[in-house]
Design a protein around this motif. Sequence first.
Motif, short mmCIF file in Angstrom:
data_model
loop_
_atom_site.label_atom_id
_atom_site.label_comp_id
_atom_site.label_asym_id
_atom_site.label_seq_id
_atom_site.Cartn_x
_atom_site.Cartn_y
_atom_site.Cartn_z
N THR A 38 -20.52 -21.75 -2.72
CA THR A 38 -19.72 -21.11 -3.76
C THR A 38 -17.74 -21.42 -3.84
O THR A 38 -17.68 -21.32 -4.40
N ILE A 39 -17.86 -22.00 -2.91
CA ILE A 39 -16.60 -22.51 -3.01
C ILE A 39 -16.11 -24.08 -3.53
O ILE A 39 -15.22 -23.51 -4.65
N ILE A 40 -16.98 -24.19 -3.85
CA ILE A 40 -17.31 -25.60 -4.09
C ILE A 40 -17.11 -25.59 -5.82
O ILE A 40 -16.35 -25.52 -7.13
N ILE A 41 -18.02 -24.03 -6.01
CA ILE A 41 -18.15 -23.93 -7.40
C ILE A 41 -17.05 -23.58 -7.83
O ILE A 41 -15.90 -24.08 -9.37
N THR A 42 -16.32 -22.74 -7.40
CA THR A 42 -14.55 -22.03 -7.81
C THR A 42 -14.05 -22.40 -8.01
O THR A 42 -13.08 -22.53 -8.53
N PHE A 43 -13.98 -23.59 -6.37
CA PHE A 43 -12.74 -25.20 -7.26
C PHE A 43 -12.91 -25.84 -8.32
O PHE A 43 -11.82 -26.01 -9.23
N TRP A 44 -14.40 -26.74 -8.79
CA TRP A 44 -14.56 -27.15 -9.81
C TRP A 44 -13.94 -26.59 -11.62
O TRP A 44 -13.58 -26.23 -12.07
N ILE A 45 -14.93 -24.71 -10.99
CA ILE A 45 -14.13 -24.05 -12.26
C ILE A 45 -12.66 -24.16 -12.28
O ILE A 45 -11.73 -24.16 -13.51
N THR A 46 -12.28 -23.24 -11.10
CA THR A 46 -10.59 -23.31 -11.51
C THR A 46 -10.20 -24.63 -12.02
O THR A 46 -8.92 -24.71 -12.40
N GLY A 47 -10.32 -25.92 -10.81
CA GLY A 47 -9.22 -26.79 -11.13
C GLY A 47 -9.34 -27.40 -12.31
O GLY A 47 -8.47 -27.74 -13.73
N ALA A 48 -10.62 -27.91 -13.13
CA ALA A 48 -11.15 -27.53 -14.39
C ALA A 48 -10.17 -26.86 -15.55
O ALA A 48 -9.59 -27.82 -16.59
N VAL A 49 -9.96 -25.84 -15.01
CA VAL A 49 -9.28 -24.39 -16.57
C VAL A 49 -7.55 -25.21 -15.75
O VAL A 49 -6.87 -25.31 -17.10
N PHE A 50 -7.68 -25.52 -14.85
CA PHE A 50 -6.49 -25.94 -14.48
C PHE A 50 -5.31 -26.92 -15.11
O PHE A 50 -4.41 -27.45 -15.44
N VAL A 51 -5.95 -27.95 -15.16
CA VAL A 51 -6.49 -29.41 -15.87
C VAL A 51 -6.32 -29.11 -17.47
O VAL A 51 -5.23 -29.51 -17.75
N ALA A 52 -7.06 -28.83 -17.88
CA ALA A 52 -7.01 -28.64 -19.08
C ALA A 52 -6.07 -27.96 -19.91
O ALA A 52 -5.35 -27.68 -20.49
N VAL A 53 -5.39 -26.67 -19.15
CA VAL A 53 -4.36 -26.13 -18.69
C VAL A 53 -2.89 -26.93 -20.04
O VAL A 53 -1.72 -27.25 -19.64
N VAL A 54 -3.01 -27.67 -17.84
CA VAL A 54 -1.28 -28.34 -17.84
C VAL A 54 -0.93 -29.33 -19.22
O VAL A 54 -0.44 -29.86 -19.68
N LEU A 55 -3.01 -30.02 -19.59
CA LEU A 55 -2.96 -30.85 -20.24
C LEU A 55 -2.81 -30.90 -21.91
O LEU A 55 -2.03 -31.50 -22.14
N PHE A 56 -3.63 -29.55 -22.11
CA PHE A 56 -2.62 -28.98 -23.24
C PHE A 56 -1.08 -28.73 -23.18
O PHE A 56 -0.67 -28.67 -24.88
N MET A 57 -0.32 -28.20 -21.79
CA MET A 57 1.19 -27.77 -21.84
C MET A 57 1.43 -29.04 -23.26
O MET A 57 2.94 -29.01 -22.93
N ALA A 58 1.37 -30.15 -21.81
CA ALA A 58 1.99 -31.67 -22.05
C ALA A 58 1.95 -31.55 -23.35
O ALA A 58 2.21 -32.57 -24.35
N TYR A 59 0.71 -31.80 -24.19
CA TYR A 59 -0.01 -32.24 -25.33
C TYR A 59 1.25 -31.51 -26.77
O TYR A 59 1.45 -31.74 -27.42
N CYS A 60 1.71 -29.66 -26.16
CA CYS A 60 2.34 -29.02 -26.90
C CYS A 60 3.57 -29.39 -26.67
O CYS A 60 4.44 -29.64 -28.08
N ILE A 61 4.19 -29.63 -25.12
CA ILE A 61 5.61 -30.72 -25.58
C ILE A 61 5.90 -31.85 -26.51
O ILE A 61 6.97 -31.62 -26.84
N TYR A 62 5.02 -32.44 -26.46
CA TYR A 62 5.35 -33.63 -27.47
C TYR A 62 5.14 -33.21 -28.50
O TYR A 62 5.61 -34.36 -28.70
N ARG A 63 3.50 -32.95 -28.81
CA ARG A 63 3.55 -32.83 -30.44
C ARG A 63 4.39 -31.87 -31.22
O ARG A 63 4.55 -32.19 -31.91
#
Length: 268
Positions: A38-63
């Motif tokens: 259960t912890i591993i599943i939570t890590f994958w979900i929250t990790g994917a969201v974290f990476v997506a949000v941070v990369l989206f922020m980087a894209y918006c700052i550059y774009r």
Amino acid sequence: MAVALILVLVAIGSVVFHLVSPWWWTPIASNWRYIDNTIIITFWITGAVFVAVVLFMAYCIYRFRHQSGRQAHYEPENKRLEWWLTVVTGLGVAAMLAPGLFVWRQFITVPDDATDIEVFGQQWQWSFRLPGADGRLATSDTRLISPDNPLGLNKEDPKSHDDVVIEGGELHLPVGKPVKALLRSADVLHNFYVPEFRAKMDLVPGQISYIWFTPTRTGEYEILCAELCGVGHPQMRGKVIVQEASDYQAWLQDQASRSFARLAPASN
């Protein structure tokens, strides 16, 4: 550009650190691998969201970086985007909660063949009670605690005579046998936690809580109090020793001198 690059490096660094980190949980020694999963599943979900949000922020700052002559577009609301965010967020939360609900159901459903034991917490030591030859624990009450009755057993209960009382000692358990641990506190809030077992639960004054688990690996494991309980909290430690069935029975036979009837002769 520099800020966008930093955000990308934060996202990549977080993933790499997670994969190569030396700070991981201890090897499991009970049946609760479901909790690890259960912890591993939570890590994958929250990790994917974290990476997506941070990369989206980087894209918006550059774009949408400042450029001479560029004006911002004002859009007070976007119904389509709001619906997408609501649906995706809801599915993500459900994906994290669903495995936990299944595991929680298993966590509170005690097998019929589980053996009752008692874990007693007080500032700042652990004590234990095991059933004697009758295989049953007597009733108890913290109001009955006295020097010759440290766990507050009911002397009028005939089942108390052969209960094995281990005050401030080691908890021995047989490997491969399910155990239901009844948890009691004499004073303040404590928490019974063995990292290798993954199971933990609060000891609440005036209540009897419980957890169950099946030790799957022989060895010695440290018992910790995972709830701040006063100045002696860091020293509130114990030991659980998981043994083969034959070794456990031999140890239990040697504990006859620790029976409640011998500790409190007046109970006879």
